[in-house]
Design a protein around this motif. Structure first.
Motif, mmCIF file in Angstrom:
data_model
loop_
_atom_site.group_PDB
_atom_site.id
_atom_site.type_symbol
_atom_site.label_atom_id
_atom_site.label_comp_id
_atom_site.label_asym_id
_atom_site.label_seq_id
_atom_site.Cartn_x
_atom_site.Cartn_y
_atom_site.Cartn_z
ATOM 1 N N THR A 1 7.159 3.252 -7.299
ATOM 2 C CA THR A 1 5.952 3.905 -7.821
ATOM 3 C C THR A 1 4.863 3.932 -6.745
ATOM 4 O O THR A 1 4.210 4.954 -6.533
ATOM 5 C CB THR A 1 5.425 3.139 -9.055
ATOM 6 O OG1 THR A 1 6.458 3.086 -10.025
ATOM 7 C CG2 THR A 1 4.202 3.802 -9.646
ATOM 8 N N GLY B 1 3.126 7.258 -5.143
ATOM 9 C CA GLY B 1 1.677 7.475 -5.187
ATOM 10 C C GLY B 1 1.071 7.612 -3.797
ATOM 11 O O GLY B 1 0.155 8.412 -3.582
ATOM 12 N N ALA C 1 -3.291 1.213 0.457
ATOM 13 C CA ALA C 1 -3.119 1.227 1.913
ATOM 14 C C ALA C 1 -3.279 2.655 2.444
ATOM 15 O O ALA C 1 -3.916 2.894 3.462
ATOM 16 C CB ALA C 1 -1.755 0.655 2.289
ATOM 17 N N GLY D 1 -1.191 -1.509 -4.481
ATOM 18 C CA GLY D 1 -1.472 -1.791 -3.068
ATOM 19 C C GLY D 1 -0.944 -0.751 -2.088
ATOM 20 O O GLY D 1 -1.583 -0.466 -1.078
ATOM 21 N N ILE D 2 0.221 -0.180 -2.377
ATOM 22 C CA ILE D 2 0.799 0.783 -1.433
ATOM 23 C C ILE D 2 -0.061 2.046 -1.424
ATOM 24 O O ILE D 2 -0.345 2.613 -0.373
ATOM 25 C CB ILE D 2 2.277 1.082 -1.779
ATOM 26 C CG1 ILE D 2 3.053 -0.232 -1.899
ATOM 27 C CG2 ILE D 2 2.890 1.985 -0.716
ATOM 28 C CD1 ILE D 2 4.537 -0.079 -2.143
ATOM 29 N N VAL E 1 5.250 3.898 5.507
ATOM 30 C CA VAL E 1 5.837 2.805 4.723
ATOM 31 C C VAL E 1 7.140 3.252 4.071
ATOM 32 O O VAL E 1 8.151 2.531 4.116
ATOM 33 C CB VAL E 1 4.824 2.214 3.710
ATOM 34 C CG1 VAL E 1 4.273 3.236 2.763
ATOM 35 C CG2 VAL E 1 5.420 1.070 2.937
ATOM 36 N N VAL F 1 7.618 -0.955 -6.497
ATOM 37 C CA VAL F 1 7.573 -0.512 -5.094
ATOM 38 C C VAL F 1 7.782 1.004 -5.012
ATOM 39 O O VAL F 1 7.074 1.708 -4.281
ATOM 40 C CB VAL F 1 8.633 -1.253 -4.248
ATOM 41 C CG1 VAL F 1 8.717 -0.647 -2.861
ATOM 42 C CG2 VAL F 1 8.295 -2.726 -4.155
#
Lengths: 232, 113
Positions: free
Chosen positions: A159, A163, A196, A192-193, A39, A157
């Motif tokens: 952050t 993470g 994922a 969410g990132i 991502v 985004v």
């Protein structure tokens, strides 16, 4: 002529899928080196490509918004891993609630406190406060306390990417070893990132991370306005 | 697959409605997650109906964040104006949150065993 092509939704959709597929295969070839988390690599590569060829973000977003749309049902779908692991998660409900509550408080205080100590302006300090919660909640909160919503969206985004890249490795380094603690920590810090990434690493950690997005959203939404009144 | 997708979108839509009507700061998709969990627990929705759609979406979830991340380019000026407090604050704070959340969960779970 060129603008007709780049304004077409297929440009943004095609570019995103192509770059993400390339980033994914580079990641697998590197034996899942976290620095190549797809991502983050895809975001950097697409920004570079757009800047170099002078294509405006609005043109890219004509297609990008269709991909972003799928995020909505994906968040709803996080209930499925949560349901599959409901017994393990229910058994840990106390530690989970306490962990998220502590994390939410630390997040607000450290993000805005550190930014303030380093000389950030009031607008930026306020915009940093909800950095660990999912974007729509963060934006709603910043609108309420008076920061810059666009800046918050970007910070959230970044952050999440941080993470996702370092979360699981950092946990191992500091002795956080259980799946539920790792998932909770990364989900609370990187929404969410981060979730994922956890879904890919470990199903239980992914389920707990998904829960952490919702819980941290609720806790931050209740804590932030109170802290703002006390210290604002 | 289609049934699963329909259920996910329907619950997201209900979540959006609730979020708008009650002017909650919680977004519709997060409310939808809660509604779906309740529907699964009380048995209105069977988990097999959702498996295909949910697994397809969740195994590709990182992809869906890419357009949001590319949006950061529009606000690069805003970030670069105060890049030092923002970047140091963001990095240190993220590590603090991971450490505190993980330690609290792990030590309380061990005490309970």
């Amino acid at each position: 002529m060129f603008a007709i092509l780049t304004n077409h939704p297929l440009f943004g959709i095609g570019l995103t899928l192509l770059v993400f597929a390339l980033a994914q295969s580079a990641y697998l070839k590197s034996r899942r080196n976290p620095l190549l988390t797809p991502v983050a690599v895809a975001i950097v590569a697409i920004i570079a490509a757009l800047k170099l060829s002078d294509i405006p973000f609005a043109a890219y977003q004509n297609g990008g918004r269709y991909i972003l749309f799928l995020l909505g049902p994906s968040v709803v779908a996080l209930a499925v891993p949560l349901y599959r692991r409901r017994q393990e998660i229910y058994a840990k409900r106390g530690p989970i609630m306490a962990g998220v509550a502590a994390g939410a408080l630390v997040s607000i205080v450290s993000a805005s406190g550190l930014t303030w100590l380093l000389g950030g302006s009031r607008d930026v300090v306020l915009s940093m406060a909800p950095k660990s919660v999912t974007t729509p909640i963060a934006i709603a909160l910043v609108e309420k306390i008076g920061g810059i919503p666009e800046l918050t969206a970007a910070i959230v985004v970044l952050t999440g990417c941080l993470g996702a890249i370092c979360g699981p490795e950092f946990c191992r380094l500091i002795g956080i070893t259980s799946s539920s603690a790792t998932g909770l920590a990364v989900g609370t810090a990187a929404h969410g990132i981060g979730t994922a990434r956890m879904l890919e690493v470990d199903p239980l950690a992914g389920a707990v991370a998904g829960l952490a997005i919702g819980l941290n959203g609720l806790m931050t939404a209740s804590l932030l306005p109170v802290l703002f009144i006390l210290f604002g | 697959m289609i049934r699963g997708m329909a259920i996910l979108l329907l619950l997201q839509f209900l979540g959006e409605l609730l979020s708008t009507w009650m002017t909650l700061p919680i977004p519709g998709n997060v409310i939808g997650m809660g509604l779906l969990l309740v529907a699964l627990l009380i048995g209105w929705v069977k988990v097999d109906w959702l498996e295909e759609a949910a697994d397809l979406l969740l195994s590709n979830m990182a992809l869906f964040f890419v357009p949001a991340g590319v949006g950061v380019m529009v606000y690069a000026d805003l970030i670069s104006r105060e890049w030092l407090p923002i970047s140091v604050g963001l990095v240190l704070s993220t590590f603090c949150v991971i450490a505190v959340t993980g330690w609290v969960e792990q030590s309380l779970s061990r005490r309970g065993e």
